[in-house]
Enzyme design. Structure first.
Site, PDB file in Angstrom:
ATOM      1  N   GLY A  95     -10.727   5.831   9.295  1.00  0.00           N
ATOM      2  CA  GLY A  95     -12.097   5.364   9.497  1.00  0.00           C
ATOM      3  C   GLY A  95     -12.887   6.414  10.252  1.00  0.00           C
ATOM      4  N   GLY A  96     -13.901   5.940  10.968  1.00  0.00           N
ATOM      5  CA  GLY A  96     -14.760   6.865  11.712  1.00  0.00           C
ATOM      6  C   GLY A  96     -14.001   7.661  12.756  1.00  0.00           C
TER       7      GLY A  96
ATOM      8  N   GLY B  87     -21.385  41.738  -4.477  1.00  0.00           N
ATOM      9  CA  GLY B  87     -21.845  40.943  -3.338  1.00  0.00           C
ATOM     10  C   GLY B  87     -20.726  40.765  -2.323  1.00  0.00           C
ATOM     11  N   ALA B  88     -19.499  40.720  -2.839  1.00  0.00           N
ATOM     12  CA  ALA B  88     -18.363  40.514  -1.934  1.00  0.00           C
ATOM     13  C   ALA B  88     -18.230  41.682  -0.954  1.00  0.00           C
ATOM     14  CB  ALA B  88     -17.083  40.334  -2.734  1.00  0.00           C
TER      15      ALA B  88
HETATM   16  C1  HXC Z   1      -6.465  -3.788  17.438  1.00  0.00           C
HETATM   17  C2  HXC Z   1      -4.576  -2.990  16.439  1.00  0.00           C
HETATM   18  C3  HXC Z   1      -5.353  -2.112  15.651  1.00  0.00           C
HETATM   19  C4  HXC Z   1      -6.749  -2.114  15.822  1.00  0.00           C
HETATM   20  C5  HXC Z   1      -3.284  -1.845  15.147  1.00  0.00           C
HETATM   21  N1  HXC Z   1      -3.325  -2.793  16.089  1.00  0.00           N
HETATM   22  N2  HXC Z   1      -4.518  -1.427  14.854  1.00  0.00           N
HETATM   23  N3  HXC Z   1      -5.134  -3.815  17.314  1.00  0.00           N
HETATM   24  N4  HXC Z   1      -7.257  -2.959  16.722  1.00  0.00           N
HETATM   25  N5  HXC Z   1      -7.538  -1.312  15.122  1.00  0.00           N
HETATM   26  C6  HXC Z   1      -2.188  -3.505  16.669  1.00  0.00           C
HETATM   27  C7  HXC Z   1      -1.535  -4.429  15.672  1.00  0.00           C
HETATM   28  O1  HXC Z   1      -2.184  -5.666  15.635  1.00  0.00           O
HETATM   29  C8  HXC Z   1      -0.126  -4.520  16.225  1.00  0.00           C
HETATM   30  O2  HXC Z   1      -0.134  -5.402  17.289  1.00  0.00           O
HETATM   31  C9  HXC Z   1       0.103  -3.151  16.802  1.00  0.00           C
HETATM   32  O3  HXC Z   1      -1.185  -2.573  17.003  1.00  0.00           O
HETATM   33  C10 HXC Z   1       0.870  -2.243  15.894  1.00  0.00           C
HETATM   34  O4  HXC Z   1       0.290  -2.280  14.618  1.00  0.00           O
HETATM   35  P1  HXC Z   1       1.135  -2.541  13.285  1.00  0.00           P
HETATM   36  O5  HXC Z   1       0.165  -2.902  12.242  1.00  0.00           O
HETATM   37  O6  HXC Z   1       2.225  -3.469  13.560  1.00  0.00           O
HETATM   38  O7  HXC Z   1       1.737  -1.088  13.059  1.00  0.00           O
HETATM   39  P2  HXC Z   1       2.019  -0.340  11.691  1.00  0.00           P
HETATM   40  O8  HXC Z   1       2.711  -1.271  10.752  1.00  0.00           O
HETATM   41  O9  HXC Z   1       2.687   0.924  12.060  1.00  0.00           O
HETATM   42  O10 HXC Z   1       0.580  -0.034  11.058  1.00  0.00           O
HETATM   43  C11 HXC Z   1      -0.300   0.839  11.718  1.00  0.00           C
HETATM   44  C12 HXC Z   1      -1.707   0.771  11.059  1.00  0.00           C
HETATM   45  C13 HXC Z   1      -2.181  -0.696  11.019  1.00  0.00           C
HETATM   46  C14 HXC Z   1      -1.625   1.328   9.653  1.00  0.00           C
HETATM   47  C15 HXC Z   1      -2.605   1.649  11.898  1.00  0.00           C
HETATM   48  O11 HXC Z   1      -2.004  -1.281  12.303  1.00  0.00           O
HETATM   49  C16 HXC Z   1      -3.613  -0.805  10.627  1.00  0.00           C
HETATM   50  O12 HXC Z   1      -3.932  -0.745   9.442  1.00  0.00           O
HETATM   51  N6  HXC Z   1      -4.475  -1.039  11.616  1.00  0.00           N
HETATM   52  C17 HXC Z   1      -5.861  -1.237  11.380  1.00  0.00           C
HETATM   53  C18 HXC Z   1      -6.498   0.053  11.029  1.00  0.00           C
HETATM   54  C19 HXC Z   1      -7.973  -0.095  10.892  1.00  0.00           C
HETATM   55  O13 HXC Z   1      -8.457  -0.592   9.871  1.00  0.00           O
HETATM   56  N7  HXC Z   1      -8.687   0.255  11.968  1.00  0.00           N
HETATM   57  C20 HXC Z   1     -10.092   0.212  11.991  1.00  0.00           C
HETATM   58  C21 HXC Z   1     -10.539   1.458  11.286  1.00  0.00           C
HETATM   59  S1  HXC Z   1     -12.243   1.610  11.314  1.00  0.00           S
HETATM   60  P3  HXC Z   1       1.021  -6.519  17.479  1.00  0.00           P
HETATM   61  O14 HXC Z   1       0.763  -7.071  18.840  1.00  0.00           O
HETATM   62  O15 HXC Z   1       0.827  -7.489  16.393  1.00  0.00           O
HETATM   63  O16 HXC Z   1       2.296  -5.763  17.364  1.00  0.00           O
HETATM   64  C22 HXC Z   1     -12.510   2.454  12.678  1.00  0.00           C
HETATM   65  C23 HXC Z   1     -13.934   2.659  12.908  1.00  0.00           C
HETATM   66  C24 HXC Z   1     -14.164   3.748  13.874  1.00  0.00           C
HETATM   67  O17 HXC Z   1     -11.676   2.843  13.373  1.00  0.00           O
HETATM   68  C25 HXC Z   1     -15.622   3.982  13.802  1.00  0.00           C
HETATM   69  C26 HXC Z   1     -16.035   5.165  14.582  1.00  0.00           C
HETATM   70  C27 HXC Z   1     -17.446   5.500  14.231  1.00  0.00           C
END
Ligand code: HXC
Length: 519
Positions: free
Chosen positions: A171-172, A406-407
């Site tokens: 993501g971002g 040019g290079a």
């Molecule tokens: C809160 C999160 C989290 C998040 C993971 N966790 N990502 N909690 N916010 N963004 C937590 C999970 O709930 C879990 O907690 C623990 O971290 C471990 O995650 P798992 O999913 O069990 O691990 P894994 O299977 O290794 O997968 C990792 C992952 C997945 C691929 C990163 O967690 C995932 O897809 N997370 C979401 C990614 C996402 O969409 N993020 C937002 C992106 S947009 P528990 O307690 O259940 O173990 C963004 C915008 C930024 O970031 C903008 C900036 C401008």
């Protein structure tokens, strides 16, 4: 509570904080082949040099059950330490705490060390391993990212910023590393993308794995987003340590000069035989680079991307320099879109941090064709031209063989403020190669010859005439566009003397808000 008890409590709290998300999650992290955030810092920094900030910070969110999930440090370890005795600021995201997701307080911790790094004038190294914005904190998390982005932007060109990606970066969140100078990715355990496989499938219908969409291989060889692909995290961290050997602490300092055990007057006879007699035969320009630099040490950047141009750092008699070299071994060293972008970014990186640039030229020209034109080779090539022309650091150019069209102008020529321009006697500096030139100049005459044998003879004669006149360095040297034609075996010594002479070089660009480089 007695003083002793208070001290005991402090020690306990510290130990608790050091466990991040707990033993189970640490085990899970190891099971994935990843180190913990702290283990990474131990390898990155000089032993015992790490001073941690904000170990007791916790998040302030009570929604979605987060009130019971507070971890001291809140998922990122921040502070400063030293690398080879020089101060660096660091942050290391801890995946064991809520997936290393970024909260408001997490972002504040990073911003704090970035602000201090700017005041002190020291590099910032960020180790990324995070699920992105902490979903429960919503817009506060997005604002946290933006706070970091703003600091990345203001620090750009002021202090070196290096990003390691050792886990998810999606993501971002990708934009903070993208705003920094260097990105290092670990093989198999890291990935970066703006939208992941699931969203990609939903929006475009494309089915693709995480690795194929944004793994280390993709970003170091196809997109060029990352500069280094490390076999494992340890190698990635050691690359960062090595990289800093070539960089100053900030833009007001010069890169560190070190003692050199390799004789500066070393003569390399092998170079007198390295250029093939046939002008269109390939050779590996890296053989030349390794021969002329100190102790055969060359830290190549973007090794797998746009291999027709080679960029990286080396030292000459202990003086760090950035090297840019066309690579005749790959696509004949032609300049195309990717090569132009790669080299332009490198030249600007060197210039921002006062690292002299040494250029080795063997370029047949720009790659022709609709794919290149539609992709904007005009603008992309202009980036490299602009970068060379704008750079005020010492610039030493050695033309090895071809320098066409040019290079020729783009690759650190005299008129783009090249300070010292050498050529080997094998250099060919002209508007274009003999074949192309004769086709254009003699097209009508050639067309009027009906006998094939006679036609071939005529073309060969004209090409020979052209080669004798233009495919050499003497025409350029006569005009003073080449300062000297040197024996290849003396190249190391001549470059060292050039760089020593240019140590006090001063050059400025006119005052302006900023230039408008063709982006
Ligand atoms: C809160 C999160 C989290 C998040 C993971 N966790 N990502 N909690 N916010 N963004 C937590 C999970 O709930 C879990 O907690 C623990 O971290 C471990 O995650 P798992 O999913 O069990 O691990 P894994 O299977 O290794 O997968 C990792 C992952 C997945 C691929 C990163 O967690 C995932 O897809 N997370 C979401 C990614 C996402 O969409 N993020 C937002 C992106 S947009 P528990 O307690 O259940 O173990 C963004 C915008 C930024 O970031 C903008 C900036 C401008």
């Amino acid at each position: 509570m007695s003083q002793q008890e208070k001290i005991k409590k402090l020690i306990e709290l510290r130990e608790q904080a050091k466990l991040g998300g707990g033993k189970k999650r640490i085990e899970a992290q190891h099971a994935k082949g990843k180190m913990t955030a702290r283990e990474r810092l131990e390898i990155l920094l000089d032993e015992g040099s790490f001073e941690e900030y904000d170990m007791f910070v916790t998040h302030r969110c009570n929604d979605f059950g987060l009130a019971d999930k507070k971890f001291p440090g809140d998922g990122v370890i921040t502070g400063h330490g030293t690398i080879d005795g020089r101060v660096v600021y660091v942050y290391s995201q801890d995946f064991t705490v809520l997936g290393g997701s970024l909260s408001e307080t997490f972002a504040r911790k990073i911003c704090k060390i970035m602000d201090q790094a700017m005041k002190v004038g020291a590099p910032v190294i960020g180790i990324n391993d995070s699920g992105g914005a902490r979903i429960q904190e919503g817009v506060l998390s997005l604002a946290g990212y933006a706070d970091i982005f703003q600091r990345n932007i203001l620090a750009s060109g002021v202090i070196p910023q290096i990003s390691a990606i050792f886990g998810p970066c999606a993501g971002g969140a990708v934009y903070s590393p993208a705003l920094t100078d260097i990105i290092i990715m670990s093989e198999k355990t890291s990935y970066m993308f703006v939208t992941g496989p699931k969203v990609t499938k939903a929006v475009t219908g494309e089915t693709i794995s995480t690795e194929s969409l944004g793994g280390a291989e993709v970003h170091t060889s196809r997109s060029g987003v990352a500069h280094f692909r490390a076999e494992d995290e340890e190698e990635g961290l050691l690359i960062i340590r090595k990289l800093l050997e070539y960089l100053p602490q900030n833009n007001l300092e010069d890169p560190p000069v070190t003692e050199c055990s390799d004789p500066s007057e070393r003569v390399d006879d092998i170079l007198n035989e390295i250029i093939p007699d046939e002008s269109n035969q390939a050779y590996d320009v890296k053989d030349i680079i390794y021969t002329v630099v100190d102790n055969k040490e060359f830290l190549e950047m973007h090794r797998h991307y746009a291999r027709n141009i080679v960029v990286g750092f080396a030292k000459f008699n202990g003086m760090p320099a950035g090297i840019v070299a066309n690579q005749p071994n790959y696509l004949a060293g032609v300049l195309d879109i990717d090569a132009s972008r790669k080299a332009a970014r490198f030249v600007r990186f060197c210039d921002a941090f006062n690292v002299p640039i040494v250029t080795f030229v063997d370029v047949p020209g720009f790659l022709p064709g609709s794919a290149q034109e539609y992709g904007g080779i005009i603008i992309q090539g202009a980036k490299l031209l602009f970068a060379y022309g704008e750079a005020t650091v010492p610039k030493v150019t050695v033309t090895l063989r071809k320098s066409y069209g040019g290079a020729h102008d783009v690759m650190g020529c005299k008129q783009l403020r090249g300070d010292i321009n050498y050529a080997w006697p094998t250099a060919e500096i002209a508007v274009m190669g003999a074949q192309g030139a004769i086709e254009i100049l003699e097209g009508k005459n050639i067309g009027s010859i009906t006998d094939d044998e006679e036609k071939a003879k005529y073309i060969a004669e004209k090409e020979k005439e052209y080669i004798e006149k233009f495919a050499n360095p003497y025409e350029a040297a006569r005009h003073g566009y080449i300062d000297d034609i040197i024996e290849p075996r003396n190249t190391r010594f001549r470059i060292i003397r050039a760089l020593q002479t240019l140590v006090t070089k001063k050059d400025i660009n006119p005052p302006r808000k900023h230039s408008n480089i063709p982006l």
